[in-house]
Design a protein around this motif. Structure first.
Motif, PDB file in Angstrom:
ATOM      1  N   ILE A  54       1.090  -0.756   0.325  1.00 28.36           N
ATOM      2  CA  ILE A  54      -0.125  -0.144   0.149  1.00 28.36           C
ATOM      3  C   ILE A  54       0.941   1.409   0.419  1.00 28.36           C
ATOM      4  O   ILE A  54       0.518   2.576  -0.303  1.00 28.36           O
ATOM      5  N   SER A  55       2.313   1.350   0.936  1.00 33.73           N
ATOM      6  CA  SER A  55       2.520   2.665   0.905  1.00 33.73           C
ATOM      7  C   SER A  55       3.436   2.865  -0.875  1.00 33.73           C
ATOM      8  O   SER A  55       3.693   3.634  -1.225  1.00 33.73           O
ATOM      9  N   ILE A  56       3.224   1.586  -1.242  1.00 35.62           N
ATOM     10  CA  ILE A  56       4.165   1.876  -2.064  1.00 35.62           C
ATOM     11  C   ILE A  56       3.296   2.131  -3.714  1.00 35.62           C
ATOM     12  O   ILE A  56       3.531   3.302  -4.024  1.00 35.62           O
ATOM     13  N   GLY A  57       2.260   2.321  -3.298  1.00 34.05           N
ATOM     14  CA  GLY A  57       0.767   2.353  -4.310  1.00 34.05           C
ATOM     15  C   GLY A  57       0.443   4.222  -3.684  1.00 34.05           C
ATOM     16  O   GLY A  57       0.600   4.830  -4.742  1.00 34.05           O
ATOM     17  N   ALA A  58       0.938   4.399  -1.944  1.00 39.44           N
ATOM     18  CA  ALA A  58       0.825   5.857  -2.448  1.00 39.44           C
ATOM     19  C   ALA A  58       1.638   6.750  -2.605  1.00 39.44           C
ATOM     20  O   ALA A  58       1.748   7.426  -3.104  1.00 39.44           O
ATOM     21  N   LEU A  59       2.668   5.795  -2.652  1.00 36.02           N
ATOM     22  CA  LEU A  59       4.189   6.984  -3.092  1.00 36.02           C
ATOM     23  C   LEU A  59       4.226   7.279  -4.596  1.00 36.02           C
ATOM     24  O   LEU A  59       4.765   7.862  -4.997  1.00 36.02           O
ATOM     25  N   ALA A  60       3.542   6.310  -5.692  1.00 31.21           N
ATOM     26  CA  ALA A  60       2.522   6.750  -7.456  1.00 31.21           C
ATOM     27  C   ALA A  60       2.484   7.407  -7.486  1.00 31.21           C
ATOM     28  O   ALA A  60       2.740   8.258  -7.948  1.00 31.21           O
ATOM     29  N   ALA A  71      10.890   2.151  -1.217  1.00 30.60           N
ATOM     30  CA  ALA A  71      10.572   2.884  -1.980  1.00 30.60           C
ATOM     31  C   ALA A  71      10.532   4.603  -1.015  1.00 30.60           C
ATOM     32  O   ALA A  71      10.326   5.080  -1.627  1.00 30.60           O
ATOM     33  N   VAL A  72      10.631   4.128   0.447  1.00 32.92           N
ATOM     34  CA  VAL A  72      10.373   5.394   0.581  1.00 32.92           C
ATOM     35  C   VAL A  72      11.774   6.295   0.884  1.00 32.92           C
ATOM     36  O   VAL A  72      11.744   8.032   0.694  1.00 32.92           O
ATOM     37  N   GLU A  73      12.521   5.570   1.297  1.00 32.97           N
ATOM     38  CA  GLU A  73      13.650   6.711   0.758  1.00 32.97           C
ATOM     39  C   GLU A  73      13.859   7.438  -0.706  1.00 32.97           C
ATOM     40  O   GLU A  73      14.227   8.431  -0.927  1.00 32.97           O
ATOM     41  N   SER A  74      13.249   5.988  -1.209  1.00 33.96           N
ATOM     42  CA  SER A  74      14.284   6.659  -2.874  1.00 33.96           C
ATOM     43  C   SER A  74      13.221   8.276  -2.944  1.00 33.96           C
ATOM     44  O   SER A  74      13.966   8.966  -3.812  1.00 33.96           O
ATOM     45  N   ALA A  75      11.607   7.797  -2.624  1.00 36.76           N
ATOM     46  CA  ALA A  75      10.647   9.095  -3.003  1.00 36.76           C
ATOM     47  C   ALA A  75      10.755  10.273  -1.802  1.00 36.76           C
ATOM     48  O   ALA A  75      10.294  10.861  -2.626  1.00 36.76           O
ATOM     49  N   ALA A 112       8.010 -11.786   4.907  1.00 36.17           N
ATOM     50  CA  ALA A 112       7.959 -10.319   5.109  1.00 36.17           C
ATOM     51  C   ALA A 112       9.084  -9.609   5.130  1.00 36.17           C
ATOM     52  O   ALA A 112       9.065  -8.391   5.155  1.00 36.17           O
ATOM     53  N   THR A 113      10.316 -10.037   4.818  1.00 36.93           N
ATOM     54  CA  THR A 113      11.856  -9.711   4.851  1.00 36.93           C
ATOM     55  C   THR A 113      11.195  -8.582   3.350  1.00 36.93           C
ATOM     56  O   THR A 113      12.240  -7.611   3.610  1.00 36.93           O
ATOM     57  N   ARG A 114      11.542  -9.497   2.253  1.00 37.49           N
ATOM     58  CA  ARG A 114      11.144  -8.789   0.981  1.00 37.49           C
ATOM     59  C   ARG A 114      10.409  -7.487   0.950  1.00 37.49           C
ATOM     60  O   ARG A 114      10.971  -6.738   0.700  1.00 37.49           O
ATOM     61  N   TYR A 115       9.488  -7.372   1.708  1.00 31.94           N
ATOM     62  CA  TYR A 115       8.546  -6.470   1.460  1.00 31.94           C
ATOM     63  C   TYR A 115       9.107  -5.377   2.530  1.00 31.94           C
ATOM     64  O   TYR A 115       8.750  -4.329   2.183  1.00 31.94           O
ATOM     65  N   ASN A 116       9.264  -5.967   3.424  1.00 36.05           N
ATOM     66  CA  ASN A 116       9.978  -4.662   3.927  1.00 36.05           C
ATOM     67  C   ASN A 116      11.080  -3.997   3.418  1.00 36.05           C
ATOM     68  O   ASN A 116      11.585  -2.510   3.817  1.00 36.05           O
TER      69      ASN A 116
END
Length: 299
Positions: free
Chosen positions: A138-144, A197-201, A187-191
């Protein structure tokens, strides 16, 4: 190998709204795998066949009546898939296609997520793999869509950044994971996806990487795989081990060449993240002075 995979996808039908039992998860994961492969190869090679096929994939998923929010993993992974397609293919997509995908992310991903946060559905408060997958996707969706739809993106992301701390805290004190080897990988890959994604955006990890245990969780991965390639398969886990591309990301993030060495043993069937996060240097357990055994307190 990734190019061959992309070529093979060209001849496949797009995903369908087809549930197996209560789950759409198989279709969500298929869409995600295809979008990452096709969009990455388009960006690297410039072959518009891959972009067009990825566009077809995300538009097919956008046309679904829903992404099965009753089993929210399905929604989270499909949101992830369309977010990557929207972002990586943005310059290729026409305005109508952008609007269609953006609206689908909002209506079928963001709004159902907000309802779950408000009702405190279990993945929003619990300490298990669903939390990383759902908050991460969901976070990746929000960032997009954040530059075009900042209000709803901020509402979702602010909740996700709080909710993700609970499962991340369970890596303490030594990187072990209660749910076993298989769910450690999920779990860890999604973490990793979420933090990357958050760092990049946004240019910050919001101190998530400072939580105790996460920086050494690759140790757990190395220790639970024996020399035969089989795992210490307690909890809900398979006997055979497979690749864990997040080990490359952990190796880079925490400057640990043992982690990259370990993932080098699994590159016979690479996925896009093995290429994106590839770390060439690596030191084996003997060279690294890694112990022959270990005790993880929570497992």
């Amino acid at each position: 190998r990734l190019l061959r995979n992309a070529e093979d996808i060209l001849g496949e039908h797009p995903v369908k709204h087809e549930l197996i039992g209560p789950r759409l998860l198989g279709q969500s994961r298929l869409c995600l795998e295809r979008v990452y492969t096709l969009a990455l190869l388009y960006r690297l090679e410039g072959d518009q066949r891959f972009a067009e096929r990825a566009k077809k994939e995300i538009l097919a998923a956008a046309a679904f009546p829903d992404w099965n929010p009753s089993h929210f993993l399905d929604t989270a992974e499909m949101t992830h898939a369309l977010a990557i397609g929207y972002d990586w293919l943005h310059d290729y997509l026409d305005e109508e296609s952008r609007a269609t995908v953006r609206d689908a992310i909002i209506e079928k991903g963001m709004k159902p997520a907000l309802r779950e946060y408000e009702e405190r559905i279990r993945w929003t408060v619990y300490e298990f793999n669903w939390s990383q997958v759902c908050n991460g996707g969901i976070s990746i969706g929000a960032l997009a869509i954040a530059d075009e739809e900042p209000a709803i993106a901020e509402r979702v992301l602010s909740r996700a950044l709080i909710a993700i701390r609970a499962p991340m805290a369970t890596y303490a004190p030594d990187g072990g994971w209660d749910e076993g080897p298989g769910y450690w990988h999920y779990a860890t890959r999604y973490n990793a996806y979420m933090v990357a994604a958050v760092e990049s955006a946004l240019g910050s990890d919001f101190d998530l990487l400072q939580l105790p245990g996460f920086s050494v969780t690759g140790d757990f991965r190395v220790q639970f795989v024996g020399p035969t390639g089989r795992t210490f398969n307690y909890a809900d886990a398979d006997e055979e081990s497979a690749g864990a591309h997040e080990m490359f990301w952990l190796a880079r993030k925490f400057d640990n060449p043992l982690y990259s060495w370990h993932q080098h043993q699994y590159l016979d069937n690479p996925d896009p993240f093995d290429l994106m996060w590839f770390e060439p240097k690596g030191h084996g357990p003997v060279e690294s002075g890694f112990p022959l055994d270990a005790h993880f307190q929570k497992t």
